[in-house]
Design a protein around this motif. Structure first.
Motif, PDB file in Angstrom:
ATOM      1  N   UNK A   1       0.807  -1.218   0.000  1.00  0.00           N
ATOM      2  CA  UNK A   1       0.000   0.000   0.000  1.00  0.00           C
ATOM      3  C   UNK A   1       0.843   1.273   0.000  1.00  0.00           C
ATOM      4  N   UNK A   2       2.093   1.185   0.402  1.00  0.00           N
ATOM      5  CA  UNK A   2       2.975   2.364   0.464  1.00  0.00           C
ATOM      6  C   UNK A   2       4.238   2.029  -0.307  1.00  0.00           C
ATOM      7  N   UNK A   3       4.278   2.428  -1.572  1.00  0.00           N
ATOM      8  CA  UNK A   3       5.405   2.139  -2.418  1.00  0.00           C
ATOM      9  C   UNK A   3       6.388   3.309  -2.437  1.00  0.00           C
ATOM     10  N   UNK A   4       7.713   3.053  -2.374  1.00  0.00           N
ATOM     11  CA  UNK A   4       8.691   4.138  -2.456  1.00  0.00           C
ATOM     12  C   UNK A   4       8.650   4.818  -3.820  1.00  0.00           C
ATOM     13  N   UNK A   5       8.738   6.154  -3.807  1.00  0.00           N
ATOM     14  CA  UNK A   5       8.696   6.946  -5.024  1.00  0.00           C
ATOM     15  C   UNK A   5       9.825   7.969  -5.025  1.00  0.00           C
ATOM     16  N   UNK A   6      10.553   8.015  -6.144  1.00  0.00           N
ATOM     17  CA  UNK A   6      11.599   9.024  -6.263  1.00  0.00           C
ATOM     18  C   UNK A   6      11.010  10.430  -6.279  1.00  0.00           C
ATOM     19  N   UNK A   7       9.800  10.572  -6.811  1.00  0.00           N
ATOM     20  CA  UNK A   7       9.190  11.887  -6.912  1.00  0.00           C
ATOM     21  C   UNK A   7       8.897  12.496  -5.544  1.00  0.00           C
ATOM     22  N   UNK A   8       8.833  11.678  -4.494  1.00  0.00           N
ATOM     23  CA  UNK A   8       8.519  12.171  -3.147  1.00  0.00           C
ATOM     24  C   UNK A   8       9.756  12.538  -2.337  1.00  0.00           C
ATOM     25  N   UNK A   9      10.927  12.448  -2.936  1.00  0.00           N
ATOM     26  CA  UNK A   9      12.160  12.718  -2.201  1.00  0.00           C
ATOM     27  C   UNK A   9      12.576  14.171  -2.342  1.00  0.00           C
ATOM     28  N   UNK A  10      13.187  14.697  -1.280  1.00  0.00           N
ATOM     29  CA  UNK A  10      13.640  16.090  -1.231  1.00  0.00           C
ATOM     30  C   UNK A  10      15.124  16.161  -1.585  1.00  0.00           C
ATOM     31  N   UNK A  11      15.478  15.759  -2.812  1.00  0.00           N
ATOM     32  CA  UNK A  11      16.863  15.769  -3.272  1.00  0.00           C
ATOM     33  C   UNK A  11      16.886  16.112  -4.751  1.00  0.00           C
ATOM     34  N   UNK A  12      18.071  16.382  -5.265  1.00  0.00           N
ATOM     35  CA  UNK A  12      18.247  16.667  -6.682  1.00  0.00           C
ATOM     36  C   UNK A  12      19.160  15.626  -7.292  1.00  0.00           C
ATOM     37  N   UNK A  13      19.081  15.482  -8.621  1.00  0.00           N
ATOM     38  CA  UNK A  13      19.909  14.513  -9.310  1.00  0.00           C
ATOM     39  C   UNK A  13      19.120  13.307  -9.747  1.00  0.00           C
TER      40      UNK A  13
ATOM     41  N   UNK B   1      14.480   5.620  12.563  1.00  0.00           N
ATOM     42  CA  UNK B   1      15.224   6.871  12.471  1.00  0.00           C
ATOM     43  C   UNK B   1      14.627   7.936  13.387  1.00  0.00           C
ATOM     44  N   UNK B   2      13.302   8.020  13.436  1.00  0.00           N
ATOM     45  CA  UNK B   2      12.653   8.984  14.328  1.00  0.00           C
ATOM     46  C   UNK B   2      12.959   8.670  15.788  1.00  0.00           C
ATOM     47  N   UNK B   3      12.934   7.382  16.139  1.00  0.00           N
ATOM     48  CA  UNK B   3      13.245   7.008  17.524  1.00  0.00           C
ATOM     49  C   UNK B   3      14.677   7.372  17.881  1.00  0.00           C
ATOM     50  N   UNK B   4      15.585   7.314  16.901  1.00  0.00           N
ATOM     51  CA  UNK B   4      16.980   7.682  17.142  1.00  0.00           C
ATOM     52  C   UNK B   4      17.195   9.186  17.059  1.00  0.00           C
ATOM     53  N   UNK B   5      16.168   9.940  16.655  1.00  0.00           N
ATOM     54  CA  UNK B   5      16.269  11.397  16.596  1.00  0.00           C
ATOM     55  C   UNK B   5      16.952  11.929  15.360  1.00  0.00           C
ATOM     56  N   UNK B   6      16.911  11.193  14.239  1.00  0.00           N
ATOM     57  CA  UNK B   6      17.547  11.645  13.006  1.00  0.00           C
ATOM     58  C   UNK B   6      16.602  11.414  11.833  1.00  0.00           C
ATOM     59  N   UNK B   7      16.894  12.072  10.725  1.00  0.00           N
ATOM     60  CA  UNK B   7      16.228  11.835   9.444  1.00  0.00           C
ATOM     61  C   UNK B   7      17.295  11.782   8.363  1.00  0.00           C
ATOM     62  N   UNK B   8      16.998  11.104   7.273  1.00  0.00           N
ATOM     63  CA  UNK B   8      17.967  10.979   6.200  1.00  0.00           C
ATOM     64  C   UNK B   8      18.213  12.298   5.480  1.00  0.00           C
ATOM     65  N   UNK B   9      17.276  13.238   5.581  1.00  0.00           N
ATOM     66  CA  UNK B   9      17.414  14.512   4.873  1.00  0.00           C
ATOM     67  C   UNK B   9      18.106  15.588   5.702  1.00  0.00           C
ATOM     68  N   UNK B  10      18.513  15.277   6.913  1.00  0.00           N
ATOM     69  CA  UNK B  10      19.238  16.273   7.695  1.00  0.00           C
ATOM     70  C   UNK B  10      20.715  16.262   7.333  1.00  0.00           C
TER      71      UNK B  10
END
Length: 383
Positions: free
Chosen positions: A63-75, A207-216
């Motif tokens: 029901x929740x598929x990963x999408x490149x369009x939803x990422x906050x990055x360039x390239x 990641x949230x439990x550890x207090x980090x995100x991949x976009x930081x």
């Protein structure tokens, strides 16, 4: 003439001495009960410490598929299945979030030693490309685990577990110190439901439990003077310590039985801690051109090969905890130790009687009547 002396028993009636004695006894008694509740020293305890789980893998949610369009990055970005982006075992795992590929033609040339001649460069770098892996944080981590202790062997699917809303400081010197914090009133996730009792948790929840995100941004990347695109954790990588903490000694204010008795069932807590290594987290290996994402026409040469550098998340699995059960020898030792400790109140009261003159002179009080009677009795015994 034979000289001998006998002991004379004196009964002292002093409200201050009695109050001091009972105050000391009560304080020491409360302390003994407190240590019994928090340290569970009257139980036989086993401290668990091992690295690894029985089995670990990732799963995808239909029901929740990963999408490149939803990422906050360039390239560039590639939506990979988890099997192509994950290397995992029972003790550790690696999940790629950013990949760099370099296409090379040729092989290094053999050279004759001692000739002083420089061989022609037989290896040529053609081109490089880099791309992100599309939203790996949406994948689900599945852990199968097992516990062997003094209470028996438990399968992970027989146990109920939880992930706290906020992680506690796990820098305790003994696991019982963490257990004394008790079960949380509100948890982020419960494991061991009626339909599916497996331990399943999304990567972004870890990641949230550890207090980090991949976009930081990487906290230490400024030390390396990186330029261009911001050096985010998605591009540099990080480590996650994933710990399963087991115990049947959790403390609950609402249940008095948990103050002294071990629970019948073992409960586990999922703990997560993030760490950013100085050089990031990456793997380097050589693959065939057909396994890369270069176009077919770019590696028509038979000597072509690809060097792949994968940056991402390193998962380290641990099992920790403390298990307790009733034991007659442990209980007898606790009672003996407690009785000896309570005898401190009697010793301190005797010392107080001995130093009464010094204390009275210090505070300017007249000696109490019972002290004068005790002195007369002492003189009569000597005479």
């Amino acid at each position: 003439m034979d000289v001998y002396s006998t002991y004379r028993r004196c009964t002292l009636r002093s409200k201050r001495l009695a109050g001091s004695y009972w105050a000391l006894t009560g304080s020491l008694g409360i302390y003994v009960i407190y240590t019994a509740v928090t340290a569970k020293s009257h139980l036989l305890q086993e401290v668990l410490a091992s690295d690894g789980v029985l089995f670990a893998r990732f799963a995808e949610d239909e029901d929740v598929q990963p999408k490149c369009a939803n990422m906050n990055s360039t390239g560039l970005c590639v939506e990979l299945p988890w099997l192509d982006a994950v290397e995992i075992s029972a003790t550790r795992g690696f999940l790629a979030t950013y990949i760099q590929e370099t296409l090379l033609f040729g092989r290094p040339a053999l050279q004759q030693l001692g000739t002083g001649q420089i061989a022609h460069q037989g290896q040529q770098k053609v081109r490089s490309q880099a791309f992100y892996v599309g939203q790996p944080e949406l994948w689900i981590l599945v852990l199968e685990h097992r516990l062997s202790s003094i209470t028996g062997t438990w399968s992970g699917q027989d146990l109920i577990g939880f992930l706290r809303q906020e992680q506690l400081d796990t820098g305790y010197s003994h696991p019982i110190e963490h257990v004394a914090h008790g079960l949380p009133k509100e948890v982020k996730t419960w494991f061991g439901g009626a339909k599916d009792r497996r331990l399943q948790v999304r990567l972004f929840e870890l990641l949230q439990a550890a207090g980090v995100t991949l976009d930081q941004e990487c906290s230490r990347c400024a030390e390396f003077n990186l330029t261009g695109e911001a050096a985010r954790l998605r591009r540099i990588g990080l480590e996650l310590d994933v710990t399963l903490f087991y115990s049947n000694l959790w403390f609950l204010w609402s249940d008095i039985s948990t103050w002294f008795l071990p629970n019948k069932e073992v409960t586990f807590e999922l703990q997560v801690k993030a760490r950013e290594p100085v050089e990031g987290v990456r793997t380097i290996r050589t693959i065939g051109p057909a396994q890369s994402f270069f176009q077919d026409e770019e590696y028509h040469n038979q000597t072509a090969r690809v060097t792949r550098r994968s940056f991402g998340i390193r998962l380290l699995f641990h099992q920790r905890g403390v298990i307790g059960k009733w034991d007659s020898m442990s209980l007898a030792f606790f009672l003996l130790q407690s009785c000896t400790f309570l005898g401190v109140a009697w010793t301190l009261t005797e010392l107080l009687c001995t130093f009464i003159p010094v204390l009275c002179d210090l505070w300017g009080w007249p000696p109490p009547a019972w002290f004068e009677s005790l002195q007369r009795a002492q003189r009569d015994k000597i005479d």
